[in-house]
Write an enzyme that holds these catalytic residues in place. Structure first.
Site, short mmCIF file in Angstrom:
data_model
loop_
_atom_site.label_atom_id
_atom_site.label_comp_id
_atom_site.label_asym_id
_atom_site.label_seq_id
_atom_site.Cartn_x
_atom_site.Cartn_y
_atom_site.Cartn_z
N TRP A 1 41.46 -26.81 45.53
CA TRP A 1 41.92 -25.84 46.53
C TRP A 1 43.34 -25.40 46.23
O TRP A 1 43.68 -24.23 46.39
CB TRP A 1 41.80 -26.42 47.94
CG TRP A 1 40.38 -26.70 48.32
CD1 TRP A 1 39.82 -27.92 48.58
CD2 TRP A 1 39.31 -25.74 48.45
NE1 TRP A 1 38.48 -27.76 48.88
CE2 TRP A 1 38.14 -26.45 48.80
CE3 TRP A 1 39.23 -24.35 48.31
CZ2 TRP A 1 36.91 -25.82 49.01
CZ3 TRP A 1 38.01 -23.72 48.52
CH2 TRP A 1 36.87 -24.45 48.85
N ASP B 1 48.37 -26.53 53.33
CA ASP B 1 46.94 -26.31 53.55
C ASP B 1 46.40 -27.62 54.12
O ASP B 1 46.23 -28.60 53.40
CB ASP B 1 46.25 -25.95 52.24
CG ASP B 1 44.72 -25.83 52.41
OD1 ASP B 1 44.22 -26.04 53.52
OD2 ASP B 1 44.05 -25.51 51.40
N LYS C 1 36.20 -28.05 59.11
CA LYS C 1 36.15 -29.45 58.70
C LYS C 1 36.45 -30.38 59.87
O LYS C 1 35.67 -31.25 60.16
CB LYS C 1 37.11 -29.69 57.55
CG LYS C 1 36.46 -29.36 56.21
CD LYS C 1 37.18 -28.40 55.38
CE LYS C 1 36.32 -27.95 54.20
NZ LYS C 1 37.01 -27.00 53.38
C1 LIG Z 1 37.39 -26.15 52.51
C2 LIG Z 1 38.79 -25.97 52.10
C3 LIG Z 1 39.33 -24.69 51.85
C4 LIG Z 1 38.50 -23.43 51.91
O1 LIG Z 1 38.24 -23.08 53.20
P1 LIG Z 1 37.45 -21.73 53.61
O2 LIG Z 1 37.58 -21.74 55.09
O3 LIG Z 1 36.05 -21.87 53.11
O4 LIG Z 1 38.15 -20.59 52.98
C5 LIG Z 1 40.66 -24.61 51.50
N1 LIG Z 1 41.42 -25.71 51.41
C6 LIG Z 1 40.95 -26.95 51.65
C7 LIG Z 1 41.85 -28.14 51.52
C8 LIG Z 1 39.61 -27.11 52.00
O5 LIG Z 1 39.13 -28.34 52.23
#
Ligand SMILES: *Cc1c(COP(=O)(O)O)cnc(C)c1O
Length: 362
Positions: free
Chosen positions: A103, A173, A197
């Site tokens: 990511w 993030d 998540k």
């Molecule tokens: C799942 C995830 C993403 C991507 O998320 P989307 O909502 O599908 O764009 C980005 N960063 C991390 C750390 C993730 O676990």
């Protein structure tokens, strides 16, 4: 289907049963409004109450002060890979990125389209099996911000404390561990998290931004990409994901009812220790993939078995036994148990028993 199974999916992921049942109860006629939340104007008084209380509850859980804005946007964490540099990189047009997984690499890819990216630290050459240590970071004091990923959903590593970046705004993030414990938001310039998540359904991304950074957003940006526009409009510049925000509101209420994030963290530690202990006491039958135990994620527990064949068998038999979503990310293989806030302790206990039985039989 009458029986719910243990859902170890990395995302979209398990939600609290209480939340699902409440949403079900409200689905047809939300609190005598005569309509579902899905059918309601985002400008109505009733909806205003829903979005405001979600905002307030997030602030309560993390003790967020008025010098931060909380935004509910769309486009997932993925759009934030672009919005962060578009808004925050100018005028210096360079930023530091700590690369700890897939990511983070995707975030770098978008940032490079905006300006100069300094890779301030990376463990890619070690296949991301640990996090860079503070003294391995090579920070540029002039950069616009430092970006890091608090929890690496695919590789199973997680920061226990933030990297130290001095006075440079820290951007995080936090998609896969947001609200898993109390953090000091004052250490951050911006935090973003895709909801699917740990805090709700897909289709909403939460952004917490320190208000002084809003001044960096240029009027020349396309309107939706502009943080300041969303902050000024209190996330109602256009139609937001009304239902998704409503569910996030129910999840935050659930967290508050549980006693808040310190209680949640205790439970998360209990669940992850159970699983890591099972791995570590298996005489090498199960092998954790993370090199430094201190870097292990308490959200995504990744491990391997002796062969890919055995892993296939493990996943197949686990699925049969009611443990879903244990297959590791397709890019790395192995096993991954995602045990976010809403994942029940009993499910971890049962998995540990299953692992022990599987080992005896195989
Ligand atoms: C799942 C995830 C993403 C991507 O998320 P989307 O909502 O599908 O764009 C980005 N960063 C991390 C750390 C993730 O676990």
């Amino acid at each position: 289907m009458s029986k719910r199974i243990y859902n170890f999916s990395a995302g979209p992921a398990v939600l609290p049963e209480e939340v699902l049942l409440e949403a079900q109860k409200d689905l047809f006629n939300y609190k005598d409004s005569g309509m579902s939340v899905m059918e309601m104007s985002h400008r109505s008084k009733t909806y205003d109450g829903i979005i405001k209380s979600a905002d307030q509850d997030i602030r309560k859980l993390l003790d967020i002060k008025d010098n931060y804005s909380v935004l509910f946007l769309q486009g997932g964490a993925t759009l934030q890979f672009s919005m962060v540099p578009l808004n925050l990189m100018p005028p210096v047009n360079k930023a530091d990125y700590i690369v700890t997984g897939s990511w983070a690499k995707k975030a770098v890819k978008e940032a490079k389209k905006v300006g100069t990216v300094n890779i301030a630290g990376s463990t890619e050459s070690e296949n991301f099996k640990r996090l860079p240590k503070q003294d391995e970071l090579n920070l540029d004091p002039d950069s616009s911000y430092v970006h890091f990923t608090s929890n690496n959903t695919i590789f199973g590593t997680q920061y226990k404390t933030e990297p130290e970046v001095g006075s440079i705004p820290l951007v995080c993030d936090a998609s896969s561990d947001f609200l898993h414990k109390k953090i000091d938001v004052n250490k951050y310039g911006l935090i973003y998290a895709g909801a699917q998540k740990n805090i709700g359904p897909s289709g909403v991304v939460l952004v917490i931004i320190r208000n002084d950074l809003l001044e960096r957003s240029s009027d020349s940006l396309h309107t939706y990409f502009n943080y300041k526009v969303h902050a000024d409009a209190e996330s109602l510049y256009n139609t937001p994901n009304t239902f998704g925000i409503y569910i996030i509101g129910l999840v935050t209420k659930w967290l508050l009812n549980m006693g808040g994030l310190d209680e949640m963290h205790k439970l998360n530690l209990e669940k992850s220790s159970l699983l890591y202990n099972a791995i570590d006491s298996s005489d090498g039958y199960y092998k954790g993939t993370v090199a430094d135990a201190g870097d292990r994620s308490i959200m995504n527990v990744t491990f391997r078995l002796g062969s890919e064949e055995l892993e296939k068998k493990f996943v197949a038999e686990a699925t049969e036994a009611g443990f879903a979503g244990l297959k590791g990310h397709r890019s790395v293989g192995g096993i991954r148990a995602s045990i976010y806030n809403a994942f029940p302790l009993k499910g971890v206990e049962d998995l540990v028993q299953f692992m022990s039985d599987f080992k005896s039989k195989n």
